[in-house]
Design an enzyme around this catalytic site. Structure first.
Site, PDB file in Angstrom:
ATOM      1  CE1 TYR A   1      45.430  46.577  39.026  1.00  0.00           C
ATOM      2  CE2 TYR A   1      45.189  44.267  39.599  1.00  0.00           C
ATOM      3  CZ  TYR A   1      45.943  45.295  39.089  1.00  0.00           C
ATOM      4  OH  TYR A   1      47.219  45.066  38.653  1.00  0.00           O
TER       5      TYR A   1
ATOM      6  CD  GLU B   1      49.024  42.073  39.048  1.00  0.00           C
ATOM      7  OE1 GLU B   1      48.040  42.754  38.644  1.00  0.00           O
ATOM      8  OE2 GLU B   1      49.368  41.009  38.511  1.00  0.00           O
TER       9      GLU B   1
ATOM     10  CG  ASN C   1      48.656  37.145  36.523  1.00  0.00           C
ATOM     11  OD1 ASN C   1      48.757  37.788  37.567  1.00  0.00           O
ATOM     12  ND2 ASN C   1      47.967  37.595  35.479  1.00  0.00           N
ATOM     13  CD  GLU C   2      44.990  39.158  38.599  1.00  0.00           C
ATOM     14  OE1 GLU C   2      44.091  39.113  37.738  1.00  0.00           O
ATOM     15  OE2 GLU C   2      45.389  40.224  39.115  1.00  0.00           O
TER      16      GLU C   2
END
Length: 346
Positions: free
Chosen positions: A224, A264, A146-147
């Site tokens: 984001y 996401e 994840n990331e």
């Protein structure tokens, strides 16, 4: 998995899948890790808690019941549920000289810990479905991390070497499932002109070179703008979001020739000026762009919100949570998008 490790809480997992399926959603991305700490799957390197593993068995079994495919991630970049920092700490505890947690990408002890975890997940025999994970079509894809980020090398080269090694390793165990990296989409040194699309900085990944690796089957981005461009207006954040999506769509189609998933995105209730209406408008705008890209042909394959929850999961809330049963307007927007995408000719 963290929830369903406690059998008395498993109804919450069922509720999320039931509500998601009713809304027409088809893919769920979730963690196949919990390293050290509370309800750890991996208590220490190579030592696993069988009751937590059975929680993951349940997640897969329940997804299958509701016709949902899973993307399962092997490790976190951050310290939530252990992640890269926990691996570095384990090595230190074993007397290994560790300079920083980014040694995760280069130190042979850390890489072996991680490979052992991959092997344990991929070869796990599900106690409920009686299917080994690597043979289970309910699992759509594996995710390396994840990331991933690397502060010791912003060029993307260190992460690139690691992705090549680990992608080859995963495919040596399982050639039947798709594989993706878990990237946010930051550009690196391969295409300097693309760096201006980044939100003003690099994180040690290179969207182009990392995804050119043959064993990587599809590309991902996370988005984001509310965090990356905090303090900027909603309009400026939306303009960034549009550039972020269109740039990666162009590159996935023109250079990488691989599918793109917006893996996401969301809007946090902690953002200044947040309202449910503002979130619905933002999601509607993002969905409209995704649909337009997908309809044009090429490689836009879909999107995943961060993050769907059931009622009674307050300890997991981070501001981005969406509870479909409590937010009918948001559920409607997601359902319409899902059906519109499904109806597109492949």
């Amino acid at each position: 998995m963290h929830v369903s490790a406690d059998p008395s809480e498993r109804y919450k997992v069922s509720e999320v899948f039931r509500d998601a399926s009713a809304a027409g959603l088809t893919v769920c991305r979730t963690w196949a890790f919990s390293d050290g700490g509370d309800r750890a799957l991996q208590i220490s390197p190579g030592t696993y808690d069988e009751s937590v593993f059975q929680g993951l068995d349940f997640v897969i079994s329940e997804a299958r019941k509701h016709g949902i495919r899973l993307i399962l991630s092997f490790v976190n970049n951050y310290n939530d549920f252990g992640g890269k920092p926990q691996y570095a700490q384990w090595a230190r505890n074993a007397g290994v000289q560790i300079n920083s947690e980014d040694d995760f990408y280069t130190n042979h002890v850390l890489k072996d810990y991680y490979k052992n975890h991959i092997r344990r997940i991929v070869t796990r025999f599900n106690t409920l479905t009686k299917i080994t994970y690597k043979d289970d079509p309910t699992i759509m894809a594996w995710e390396l991390m994840n990331e991933p980020r690397c502060q010791t090398d912003y060029s993307g080269k260190t992460v690139n070497g690691w992705v090549q090694e680990m992608a080859t390793f995963v495919k040596s165990l399982d050639r039947r499932h798709l594989l993706e990296i878990g990237m946010e989409g930051f550009y690196g040194d391969t295409m300097p002109k693309r760096k201006k699309v980044n939100p003003g900085y690099q994180v040690g990944t290179d969207f182009i070179s990392n995804n050119l690796i043959r064993e990587i089957d599809f590309t991902t981005i996370h988005a984001y703008p509310d965090i990356w461009l905090s303090g900027k207006s909603d309009n400026e954040q939306m303009a960034f979001m549009e550039r972020w999506m269109s740039s990666h769509w162009d590159d996935a189609r023109g250079i990488l020739k691989k599918p793109l998933v917006i893996a996401e995105f969301g809007k946090s209730s902690k953002d200044p000026g947040y309202s449910l209406t503002a979130r619905d408008l933002y999601m509607g705008d993002v969905y409209r762009d995704i649909y337009r890209f997908a309809r044009t042909g090429g490689t836009m394959s879909g999107s995943l919100v961060w993050q769907l929850m059931a009622e009674g999961m307050d300890s997991y809330h981070d501001g981005y949570e969406i509870i479909l049963s409590q937010n009918p307007s948001t559920a409607g927007i997601m359902s319409r998008q899902s059906h519109a995408m499904t109806d597109l000719p492949h």
